[in-house]
Design an enzyme around this catalytic site. Structure first.
Site, PDB file in Angstrom:
ATOM      1  N   ILE A  59       0.640  -1.109  -0.013  1.00  0.00           N
ATOM      2  CA  ILE A  59       0.001  -0.074   0.188  1.00  0.00           C
ATOM      3  C   ILE A  59       0.848   1.363   0.147  1.00  0.00           C
ATOM      4  O   ILE A  59       0.557   2.249  -0.741  1.00  0.00           O
ATOM      5  CB  ILE A  59      -0.846  -0.170   1.228  1.00  0.00           C
ATOM      6  CG1 ILE A  59      -2.041  -1.143   1.234  1.00  0.00           C
ATOM      7  CG2 ILE A  59      -1.375   1.575   1.446  1.00  0.00           C
ATOM      8  CD1 ILE A  59      -2.934  -1.201   2.167  1.00  0.00           C
ATOM      9  N   ASP A  70      11.261   3.849   5.249  1.00  0.00           N
ATOM     10  CA  ASP A  70      11.205   2.295   5.473  1.00  0.00           C
ATOM     11  C   ASP A  70      12.329   1.649   6.205  1.00  0.00           C
ATOM     12  O   ASP A  70      13.421   2.373   6.113  1.00  0.00           O
ATOM     13  CB  ASP A  70      11.128   1.316   4.150  1.00  0.00           C
ATOM     14  CG  ASP A  70      10.141   0.146   4.471  1.00  0.00           C
ATOM     15  OD1 ASP A  70       8.958   0.002   3.746  1.00  0.00           O
ATOM     16  OD2 ASP A  70      10.929  -0.902   4.771  1.00  0.00           O
ATOM     17  N   ASP A 114      12.718   3.753  11.351  1.00  0.00           N
ATOM     18  CA  ASP A 114      12.075   3.015  12.394  1.00  0.00           C
ATOM     19  C   ASP A 114      10.980   3.652  13.113  1.00  0.00           C
ATOM     20  O   ASP A 114      11.424   4.613  13.746  1.00  0.00           O
ATOM     21  CB  ASP A 114      13.370   2.382  13.420  1.00  0.00           C
ATOM     22  CG  ASP A 114      12.893   1.561  14.321  1.00  0.00           C
ATOM     23  OD1 ASP A 114      11.579   1.430  14.426  1.00  0.00           O
ATOM     24  OD2 ASP A 114      13.747   1.304  15.207  1.00  0.00           O
ATOM     25  N   VAL A 115       9.779   3.384  12.672  1.00  0.00           N
ATOM     26  CA  VAL A 115       8.643   4.324  13.374  1.00  0.00           C
ATOM     27  C   VAL A 115       8.782   3.914  14.977  1.00  0.00           C
ATOM     28  O   VAL A 115       7.943   4.861  15.580  1.00  0.00           O
ATOM     29  CB  VAL A 115       7.202   3.754  12.749  1.00  0.00           C
ATOM     30  CG1 VAL A 115       7.412   4.146  11.253  1.00  0.00           C
ATOM     31  CG2 VAL A 115       6.926   2.583  13.108  1.00  0.00           C
ATOM     32  N   ASN A 118       1.534   4.601   7.501  1.00  0.00           N
ATOM     33  CA  ASN A 118       1.351   3.320   6.811  1.00  0.00           C
ATOM     34  C   ASN A 118       1.770   2.073   7.631  1.00  0.00           C
ATOM     35  O   ASN A 118       1.234   1.207   7.464  1.00  0.00           O
ATOM     36  CB  ASN A 118       1.539   3.335   5.500  1.00  0.00           C
ATOM     37  CG  ASN A 118       1.404   2.146   4.706  1.00  0.00           C
ATOM     38  OD1 ASN A 118       0.287   1.537   4.657  1.00  0.00           O
ATOM     39  ND2 ASN A 118       2.535   1.578   4.261  1.00  0.00           N
ATOM     40  N   TYR A 172      -3.846  -7.268  17.432  1.00  0.00           N
ATOM     41  CA  TYR A 172      -3.650  -6.690  16.231  1.00  0.00           C
ATOM     42  C   TYR A 172      -5.030  -5.628  16.140  1.00  0.00           C
ATOM     43  O   TYR A 172      -4.962  -4.702  15.744  1.00  0.00           O
ATOM     44  CB  TYR A 172      -3.553  -7.526  14.794  1.00  0.00           C
ATOM     45  CG  TYR A 172      -3.636  -6.858  13.535  1.00  0.00           C
ATOM     46  CD1 TYR A 172      -2.842  -5.876  13.139  1.00  0.00           C
ATOM     47  CD2 TYR A 172      -4.945  -6.895  12.923  1.00  0.00           C
ATOM     48  CE1 TYR A 172      -3.180  -5.277  11.960  1.00  0.00           C
ATOM     49  CE2 TYR A 172      -5.163  -6.314  11.674  1.00  0.00           C
ATOM     50  CZ  TYR A 172      -4.139  -5.450  11.376  1.00  0.00           C
ATOM     51  OH  TYR A 172      -4.374  -4.525  10.288  1.00  0.00           O
ATOM     52  N   LYS A 193      -5.482  -1.517  16.077  1.00  0.00           N
ATOM     53  CA  LYS A 193      -6.199  -0.869  15.015  1.00  0.00           C
ATOM     54  C   LYS A 193      -7.329  -0.090  15.506  1.00  0.00           C
ATOM     55  O   LYS A 193      -7.837   0.943  15.208  1.00  0.00           O
ATOM     56  CB  LYS A 193      -6.474  -1.700  13.881  1.00  0.00           C
ATOM     57  CG  LYS A 193      -5.312  -2.273  13.055  1.00  0.00           C
ATOM     58  CD  LYS A 193      -4.396  -1.083  12.531  1.00  0.00           C
ATOM     59  CE  LYS A 193      -3.378  -1.425  11.660  1.00  0.00           C
ATOM     60  NZ  LYS A 193      -2.697  -0.429  11.088  1.00  0.00           N
TER      61      LYS A 193
END
Length: 307
Positions: free
Chosen positions: A22, A41, A64-65, A91, A156, A160
């Site tokens: 995505i 990324d 690295d988020v 994302n 998970y 979200k």
């Protein structure tokens, strides 16, 4: 008089987890609008390959988020090379699959760190920049799994749901700033993350293509709205479901096999993807091997991508 769609040409977007799936599809869609895109990324080689393929209006940057300094540096470098960030697409994310009681603690922590704290870092770092300029739009990628609790992906789904409600709250705090915030909730997407997932009987809940999510993101940037379903028909399903008691919702999910999407999977088809997940958060020791848990790092749909 109807508000005119926003012109995106010349604007700068930063996308997390954008080397594949995505994220990459969104970069492609934005470039078609004349935008400049920073590909963030964890997998720098993949990010560079994607940027090279997409052309001179893109730049590949390591990200690295889960690391605030890394995220801050990503935004600084994006602005240095492409100009002020007008759009941030959060994302990046992962989606482990397996029974809740079989899930090891390291896996659960990894989900929350990437899927939730990653978005928190992104918003805390980019919003002051946007507010000071009086312009900007943050897109948070959630999932339909955040609206329904699906067996096989409990933590998970919780992550979200957190993204959705976090976005709702922050949106209210942004009133009067001229900065937009949207949350995109797709069904499972035909990317690496979607390999081996079961398909429900209902057509609107079946797997979609990453380009559909990317097109929804661009449409949302042009004509801002907060809660975006992909595909759009899911909005009706959500409203109808909310009218039913929980027992009826459960019965309908079993009847349509919607509750089997994450609990009945082809683990062999997901093996390569799962192997990559163990390295999705460099600062966290890899989870111990477990015969029943599937660790996944991937791109959105019922999840997103942190390489």
């Amino acid at each position: 008089m109807a508000k005119q769609p926003r012109i995106l040409a010349g604007e700068t977007a930063a996308i997390t987890g954008a080397a594949r799936g995505i994220g990459r599809a969104t970069a492609e869609a934005m470039l078609r609008q004349g935008m400049k895109v920073a590909i963030g990324d964890l997998d720098m080689a993949a990010a560079q390959e994607t940027a090279a393929a997409l052309g001179p209006s893109t730049v590949a940057l390591e990200l690295d988020v889960t690391d605030r300094d890394s995220f801050s540096g990503f935004l600084d470098r994006a602005e240095a090379e492409l100009g002020p960030v007008d759009v941030l697409v959060n994302n990046a994310g992962i989606m482990p699959i397996g029974p809740f009681l079989d899930e090891d603690d390291a896996t659960a922590r990894r989900i929350i760190d990437i899927n939730v704290h990653g978005i928190i870092f992104g918003m805390k770092l980019v919003l002051p920049r946007m507010i000071s300029r009086g312009h900007g739009h943050v897109i948070n990628i959630a999932s339909q799994a955040g609206k329904y609790g699906l067996p096989g992906g409990a933590v998970y789904c919780a992550s979200k749901a957190a993204v959705i409600n976090l976005s709702r709250a922050v949106r209210k705090e942004l009133r009067g700033t001229s900065v937009e915030l949207s949350v995109i909730s797709p069904v499972a997407v035909n990317t690496e993350l979607g390999l081996g997932l079961s398909e429900p009987r209902q057509r609107q809940f079946r797997k979609i293509e990453p380009q559909q999510v990317a097109d929804a993101i661009v449409e949302t940037l042009r004509e801002p709205k907060f809660d975006v379903h992909v595909p759009k028909e899911l909005m009706v399903s959500e409203r109808l479901s909310a009218l039913l008691p929980i027992s009826a919702q459960d019965s309908f999910a079993r009847l349509t096999k919607a509750d089997a999407v994450l609990s009945q999977v082809d683990t062999g088809a997901r093996a390569g993807y799962e192997l990559r997940a163990a390295h999705s958060e460099p600062g966290l020791d890899a989870a111990p091997e477990h015969p029943q848990i599937t660790e996944v790092a991937g791109d959105a749909g019922v999840g997103t991508h942190q390489s």
